[in-house]
Design a protein around this motif. Structure first.
Motif: not given
Length: 346
Positions: A328-343
């Motif tokens: 969850m912690l690793v996936g949360g970091g990856i999700t944040a990066v994906i959403l930041d790149n999308l933004h």
């Protein structure tokens, strides 16, 4: 798209508060002092081995997703599929009802990473979750068979778990058979029920515009077409199933090592029964099934191995710490990066 638009953080926070209360009651009921005493026996070297197996599980199931995307004709790199699956794991861990709650978010992450339509992403994650079911039940049946061959006693709880495995297999096969046979009727039913709901959401929720009926028909039709493309490629389905088996076996080993880390040695065959049955509790209506999953694991470990409840609870705490919180912690970091790149892209 921002994290606020994708995740309902207020509901997630409330869910984790509820999960904390449920876990507190569970630990208090078993006995906190006894659990802590067992956890103090944990061997760091064995815990390190356990943590080293977590990437193997994520890689195996990430490759399962990669294979399904190949069947859809929207291939991504292996590394990208593993990374996206880890992010999807985060979505499943923080939303209620496990995979059922996290699938829409997972589908969005997959569609963005694979640069494909949302319905393809939804079909991919739904297919992966369906594929995971058969190896897990197969593993349970193997465990039951080995229990019989090795002459272990079947207590009432173990007998109930075995019956659950058989009923789940029969029910799931029947549901899939009927669903595939009447898929066109199901699609028609969805198209008749969904538009009024979507229009109501568009009128009720701010900043959400309701799609037209043509848009809905296109997406629903695209979802069923994607499922059909996946089902028509048996070679890739078998390969995906193999990766799923590797992931399940890795999780079973993780549970066995969690018990070994506190000095408890049990037959590995018991883990083959415990894991698939306890995992069903992931539908418990709290983030990641917290509370329900732990309770199911504890009850089944005690039933199949006869270890003390405090030892079983300590082992489950270690197991869930490795297989729930680390991804969850690793996936949360990856999700944040994906959403930041999308933004940044938009």
């Amino acid at each position: 798209m921002t994290s606020e638009e994708l995740f309902d953080w207020r509901s997630i926070l409330i869910g984790f508060v509820g999960a904390g209360l449920v876990l507190s009651v569970l630990l208090f009921t078993v006995g906190v002092d006894g659990i802590v005493a067992q956890l103090r026996r944990a061997q760091p070297a064995v815990i390190a081995i356990l943590l080293g197996l977590i990437p193997l599980w994520l890689v195996a199931w990430g490759l399962c997703l990669h294979t399904v995307l190949r069947a859809l004709g929207t291939p991504t790199s292996r590394v990208q599929s593993i990374v996206v699956f880890t992010a999807a794991t985060f979505a499943n861990q923080v939303t209620p009802f496990g995979q059922a709650g996290g699938e829409p978010i997972s589908a969005f992450l997959i569609s963005e990473a694979a640069d494909t339509e949302y319905e393809n992403g939804l079909a991919a994650i739904a297919s992966v979750d369906t594929l995971h079911f058969f190896p897990s039940i197969g593993m349970g049946l193997v465990g039951i068979g080995l229990f019989v061959l090795r002459g272990f006693d079947f207590g009432r709880n173990l007998l109930l778990a075995s019956l659950t495995v058989v009923v789940l297999l029969a029910g799931f096969v029947l549901a899939l058979t009927l669903g595939w046979r009447f898929r066109h009727r199901i699609e028609t039913t969805v198209l008749s029920v969904l538009p009024p709901i979507v229009r109501w959401v568009g009128r009720t929720v701010p900043r959400v515009s309701a799609p037209t009926r043509a848009d809905i028909e296109h997406r629903v039709g695209g979802f069923f077409d994607s499922i059909a493309r996946i089902a028509s490629n048996p070679r890739l389905l078998v390969l995906a199933g193999l990766f799923s088996c590797i992931g399940w076996l890795t999780l079973a080993i993780c549970l066995w090592i969690s018990l070994a880390s506190i000095g408890v040695t049990v037959p590995f065959v018991a883990m083959l029964i415990v894991l698939p049955v306890a995992s069903i509790a992931g539908i418990f209506p709290l983030p990641g099934g917290i509370g329900g999953v732990e309770t199911a694991f504890i009850v089944l470990v005690v039933s199949t191995t006869g270890v003390a409840t405090t030892a079983a609870t300590a082992a489950v705490v270690i197991y869930r710490g490795a297989t729930y919180w680390v991804p969850m912690l690793v996936g949360g970091g990856i999700t944040a990066v994906i959403l930041d790149n999308l933004h940044r892209r938009y």
